[in-house]
Design a protein around this motif. Structure first.
Motif, short mmCIF file in Angstrom:
data_model
loop_
_atom_site.label_atom_id
_atom_site.label_comp_id
_atom_site.label_asym_id
_atom_site.label_seq_id
_atom_site.Cartn_x
_atom_site.Cartn_y
_atom_site.Cartn_z
N PHE A 1 -6.04 -1.35 0.71
CA PHE A 1 -4.95 -1.82 1.56
C PHE A 1 -3.80 -2.37 0.70
O PHE A 1 -2.63 -2.08 0.97
CB PHE A 1 -5.47 -2.92 2.51
N LEU A 2 -4.13 -3.16 -0.32
CA LEU A 2 -3.09 -3.71 -1.20
C LEU A 2 -2.32 -2.59 -1.89
O LEU A 2 -1.11 -2.69 -2.10
CB LEU A 2 -3.70 -4.67 -2.22
N GLY A 3 -3.01 -1.50 -2.25
CA GLY A 3 -2.34 -0.33 -2.81
C GLY A 3 -1.36 0.27 -1.81
O GLY A 3 -0.25 0.67 -2.19
N GLY A 4 -1.76 0.32 -0.55
CA GLY A 4 -0.85 0.81 0.50
C GLY A 4 0.37 -0.08 0.65
O GLY A 4 1.49 0.41 0.84
N CYS A 5 0.17 -1.39 0.54
CA CYS A 5 1.30 -2.32 0.60
C CYS A 5 2.25 -2.09 -0.57
O CYS A 5 3.47 -2.11 -0.41
CB CYS A 5 0.81 -3.77 0.57
#
Length: 194
Positions: free
Chosen positions: A100-104
């Motif tokens: 998720f942090l990569g998506g952010c």
């Protein structure tokens, strides 16, 4: 987050090889609930009202479709086992939140790129608004499965807030730019009669 006196549900199941849609549906439902597989077709989850209700419905669906399912409720595990399970749940949530942090990060890079290009169009607002909504739904799903307080949940909330704030700044720039351009087009195109 659940308290220390958590009760557990163990589901052991066997579904027919065909049609594969049943197997996929069972797997997807269990993954969405945030279970941890302790071996093939045997999973464990904390007993919450929602998890219990959905797993019981899943058990009935498996049995209705020529499968087998055994549902166990566990009050306590042996020494150390419960902590191992909590660690497994947090490890699983950590992996999800890292993705998720990569998506952010990709979202923030996209906004930064469009800002650097001066690409302040309504089309970009719509596109990035849709991406932000996906991130918000994704985070909500992960947070719902976070039974034991994953250590990076707070960081993921802060990053999502950063995405939201960055998008709002970008959106205001677009409205300032496009609104100004639309106003000029509107005023220049007016026919004055006296």
């Amino acid at each position: 987050m659940l308290n220390a006196d958590v009760k557990w549900i163990i589901l052991s199941y066997k579904v027919p090889a065909e049609p594969s849609t049943l197997r996929v549906r069972v797997w997807r439902t269990l993954k969405a609930l945030g279970v941890v597989y302790i071996q093939q077709s045997v999973c464990v989850a904390p007993k919450t009202p929602e998890v219990a209700k959905k797993i019981e419905a899943l058990k009935r669906m498996i049995e209705t479709n020529s499968g087998e399912a055994l549902l166990l409720e566990v009050e306590r595990f042996a020494n150390g086992t419960e902590q191992e399970l909590r660690d497994l749940f947090n490890k699983q949530r950590t992996l999800e939140l890292e993705e998720f942090l990569g998506g952010c990060q990709l979202f923030l890079q996209e906004i930064e790129s469009e800002t650097a290009k001066g690409n302040f169009s309504y089309r970009e607002v719509e596109e990035n608004e849709a991406e932000l909504a996906k991130l918000q739904r994704w985070h909500k799903k992960i947070a719902k499965r976070d039974f034991f307080g994953c250590p990076i949940l707070g960081e993921s909330k802060r990053r999502l807030e950063q995405c939201d704030q960055t998008f709002n700044v970008f959106m205001h720039k677009v409205y300032a730019t496009e609104g100004s351009a639309e106003g000029k087009i509107h005023l220049d195109g007016m026919i004055r009669t006296e």
